[in-house]
Design an enzyme around this catalytic site. Structure first.
Site, PDB file in Angstrom:
ATOM      1  N   ASP A  16       0.854  -1.181   0.000  1.00 39.11           N
ATOM      2  CA  ASP A  16       0.000   0.000   0.000  1.00 39.11           C
ATOM      3  C   ASP A  16       0.890   1.230   0.000  1.00 39.11           C
ATOM      4  OD1 ASP A  16      -2.143   1.655   0.115  1.00 39.11           O
ATOM      5  OD2 ASP A  16      -2.796   1.084   2.134  1.00 39.11           O
ATOM      6  N   ASP A 109      -2.839   2.466  -6.118  1.00 39.31           N
ATOM      7  CA  ASP A 109      -1.758   2.524  -5.140  1.00 39.31           C
ATOM      8  C   ASP A 109      -1.700   1.335  -4.193  1.00 39.31           C
ATOM      9  OD1 ASP A 109      -4.074   3.199  -3.890  1.00 39.31           O
ATOM     10  OD2 ASP A 109      -3.225   4.801  -2.678  1.00 39.31           O
ATOM     11  N   GLU A 110      -2.442   0.286  -4.444  1.00 39.22           N
ATOM     12  CA  GLU A 110      -2.289  -0.889  -3.591  1.00 39.22           C
ATOM     13  C   GLU A 110      -2.545  -2.173  -4.369  1.00 39.22           C
ATOM     14  OE1 GLU A 110      -5.252  -1.458  -0.489  1.00 39.22           O
ATOM     15  OE2 GLU A 110      -6.464   0.145  -1.333  1.00 39.22           O
TER      16      GLU A 110
END
Lengths: 392, 372
Positions: A16, A109-110
């Site tokens: 993350d 983003d993860e």
């Protein structure tokens, strides 16, 4: 490097990025580095991401912008530059691709990574490779991320959140029961406020409460979710990290600060949500055949309306008009506390928006206008050009 | 109530009733057919609250009376009885059962009180006229394929029947469109229809009406008000609410300046479209028409599955033109042509195209192109 008895035998990870949008902005504009930065759209919008400096003041994602600025008046508000985030996300993805083919991205983003069986290939256990991934992200991209490493997806995701930013947390098999004991069930991804309420009704607040239930009762009470809860209570999660899990739908929703029945205001929300959904669809080269409108009434009951289009669309204008027609069909059932717009039955964009509407000859012109303003937004930022109704 | 009736007559009446009944409804009485026997006739009445059908047929009535039973179940039973059977329906009024007997078969069906059955309110009709079944059949058969299924535009979920001005004077006109294609069908204006209000006849009603129109020369009594429409033969009366909405101004949609004319044998054209469209797996299958001097090339290019091309000899002498259409829409309009050649009038690849049969302007179709 941290120590843990199972460190070198665990292989399901969750990566993350830390305050991703804000970190990209700070990297690209060093003047911002030591200042509180909020990514979001305009004074009337909401916070999309806040950097860690702004978070100290209490600014959180999804907070209305005026409230965020009250908490942190010195914050610098930066409009999102999706193309820059997409570029950074692609670069990170390329690095992850070198570690394993089993990557399941959850957003820009993860992502989950399944590193089972890669030790021989890399000559190092997953923990070492993951540590080198975040180091490379820092060295080559100037971005930081947190890693959660465990024996399944549920715990990996929980772990990545334990020590943010720049964290590396491990939950081993041995310690799982002790770790979960007493932790609140809202930690489970997918249990939102409504889920919490229904669990609390039967006295379930923590994993310890959950352990007291037998499997049949949970299933009877909560259906298939009940079975999942029973497993999660024992730290078990058998979902696989599925690479390229096809996206089934794209949707956006927003909860109002205050319940509202004001049609003009709601119309503005429908437009902004439609535009966000369209942006996402366009970024992923997808289009949807079904448009859905979701409304949550003040008493928390949800109304969902959907309609199939004759051909798929990724055009904000069409999504908006369809959702608005659905809204008008619902009739006067407000005030509402939440509104959502989505598309599903997704197809590749090539087959979308290729036929005009006999009864709406202006529609094609509006599509052209949208494509043209998309180019402007891409170059100068998402707020560079706005529809009047976006300001409602 | 006690009646005896021929299986064939009973089957016809009951099948009309059961098709009006909604399969999934929450009000039990709406699943039933109301059977009323009096004099030498028995009537079968069914409704979904929007449409009501009454089929009156001759029967031997031994004891007058009325009751209601499941339309679907009665239909299934009658359907399975042997041809030529004489069926007796008996309701003693006390047991709450209807006895259905034919030869050695005996059934006992649960009934619901006739008083609970909702009968559609009678209303004043602004216009009453009589039309030939064959004319009504043409009006609706040629337009119904274009009815929209999109519920957000509910006013398109039917056929707009109204009186319109045509070159030769006033006509009875049916129009249907879903925004992608449009059908406009004209018929001579029947006596007394001149002041008929324009109404949108719902899709389901159009389907039910069709069953009244098999006999070409049958005169159908049509009654129209702002809110309802009624079609009646001596045996069957079909009453329906009309869609409460405004049909859009379709006249703007019909192109008048299209000059590039293609003439093609409709059957050859439809078969060719059907063949080339096979290679496309997409639901909205686009077919490209490439026109050049007396030559039409139909092609489909589906990157994932393949490509197809077919050439047809046609009459065309205008500039080269490439234009794409949804294969299904082309097939549907081509299948409306049954006597002469199909005539397409094009403008540009982005503009609506008009199609008619020969020079007959009493049935015209408009179809929106697709980008290809």
């Amino acid at each position: 490097m941290l120590e843990h008895p199972e460190l070198f035998s665990l292989s399901i990870a969750h990566m993350d990025c830390d305050a991703f949008y804000a970190s990209v902005e700070k990297r690209d504009n060093p003047d911002l580095r030591d200042k509180p930065v909020i990514i979001g759209g305009g004074k009337r919008g909401v916070v999309s991401t806040a950097c860690y400096i702004a978070r100290i003041k209490g600014v959180r994602s999804a907070m209305p912008m005026f409230q965020a600025l009250k908490l942190c008046p010195e914050a610098i508000v930066v409009p999102p530059r999706m193309s820059a985030y997409v570029d950074a996300s692609r670069a990170i993805r390329a690095m992850m691709d070198e570690l394993t083919p089993s990557i399941e991205p959850l957003s820009l983003d993860e992502a989950f990574l399944d590193l089972r069986g890669t030790e021989k290939l890399h000559g190092s256990p997953p923990a070492v490779m993951l540590a080198s991934l975040v180091k490379r992200m820092m060295d080559e991209l100037g971005l930081t991320g947190s890693i959660g490493l465990s024996h399944n997806k549920f715990l990996a995701k929980v772990a990545s959140d334990l020590d943010k930013p720049q964290g590396f947390s491990v939950i081993g098999k041995q310690e799982t029961p002790a770790f979960l004991a007493g932790k609140p069930v809202r930690m489970i991804w997918g249990i939102g406020p409504a889920g919490q309420v229904s669990l609390e009704k039967v006295g379930i607040r923590t994993f310890t409460d959950l352990l007291r239930w037998n499997r049949e009762d949970l299933c009877q009470r909560f259906g298939s979710m009940g079975d999942r809860l029973w497993h999660l209570a024992r730290g078990e999660d058998y979902r696989r990290v599925s690479a390229n899990a096809p996206i089934k739908s794209i949707s956006k929703e927003t909860t109002f600060f205050e319940d509202t029945a004001n049609t003009d205001l709601l119309d503005g929300y429908i437009w902004r949500l439609a535009e966000k959904v369209a942006d996402r669809a366009k970024a992923r080269h997808l289009a949807g055949r079904v448009v859905t409108l979701k409304l949550k009434q003040a008493n928390f009951s949800t109304l969902t309306r959907r309609v199939s289009l004759q051909d798929a669309t990724q055009i904000a204008d069409r999504i908006y008009r369809t959702a608005r027609a659905l809204f008008d069909q619902v009739g006067d059932k407000g005030p509402y506390r939440l509104i959502g717009v989505g598309i599903s039955d997704l197809v590749a964009e090539e087959g979308a928006d290729i036929s005009g509407d006999l009864l709406d000859p202006e529609a094609e012109k509006r599509v052209e206008i949208e494509r043209a303003s998309d180019k402007i937004r891409k170059k100068f930022g998402t707020d560079a050009i706005l529809k009047g109704r976006a300001l409602r | 109530m006690k009646i005896s009736i021929e299986r064939a007559a009973l089957l016809k009446a009951v099948s009309q009733a059961q098709s009006v009944v909604e399969r999934r409804n929450t009000i039990p009485i709406l699943a039933n057919v109301l059977i009323e026997a009096e004099g030498d006739a028995v009537s079968f009445r069914a409704t979904d609250l929007d449409i009501e059908v009454v089929d009156k047929t001759l029967a031997q009535v031994e004891r007058a009376g009325a009751t209601t039973v499941s339309a679907v179940m009665l239909h299934e039973i009658v359907r399975k009885l042997p041809d030529g059977a004489l069926v007796s329906l008996t309701d003693d009024g006390a047991s709450g059962r209807l006895a259905v007997e034919a030869g050695r078969s005996n059934f006992s069906l649960a009934t619901l009180p006739k008083e609970d059955f909702p009968v559609m309110a009678t209303s004043e009709y602004a216009s009453n006229f009589s039309a030939r079944a064959a004319d009504l059949r043409r009006l609706f058969d040629k337009s119904k394929f274009a009815i929209s299924t999109e519920e957000t535009r509910y006013y398109l979920n039917g056929v707009y029947m109204h009186v319109a001005d045509s070159d030769g004077g006033k006509v009875l006109r049916c129009v249907a469109t879903d925004g992608h294609r449009l059908a406009r069908i004209d018929s001579g204006l029947p006596d007394g229809a001149g002041d008929m209000p324009g109404v949108i006849v719902p899709r389901k009603t159009v389907g039910e009406l069709r069953k009244l129109l098999d006999d070409d020369d049958m005169q159908i009594a049509v009654s129209v008000s702002e809110t309802k429409i009624r079609f009646a033969t001596p045996e069957i009366t079909l009453t329906s609410k009309v869609i409460d909405g405004t049909f859009p101004d379709y006249t703007r949609v019909i192109p008048t300046g299209n000059t590039r004319k293609l003439e093609v044998d409709a059957a050859d054209f439809a078969q060719a479209v059907d063949r080339v469209a096979t290679v496309s797996s997409e639901r909205s299958r686009a077919v490209k028409l490439s026109l050049d001097e007396d030559r039409l090339i139909l092609s489909v290019n589906a990157p994932d599955s393949g490509a197809a091309e077919e050439e047809l000899a046609v009459a065309y002498n205008d500039e080269r033109l490439e234009i794409g259409f949804n294969a299904k829409y082309l097939l549907e309009i081509a299948s409306q042509v049954d006597r002469e050649n199909a005539v397409f009038m094009f403008n540009s690849s982005g503009d609506p195209t008009l199609m008619r049969e020969g020079n007959d302007t009493s049935a015209i179709y408009v179809v929106m192109p697709m980008r290809v």
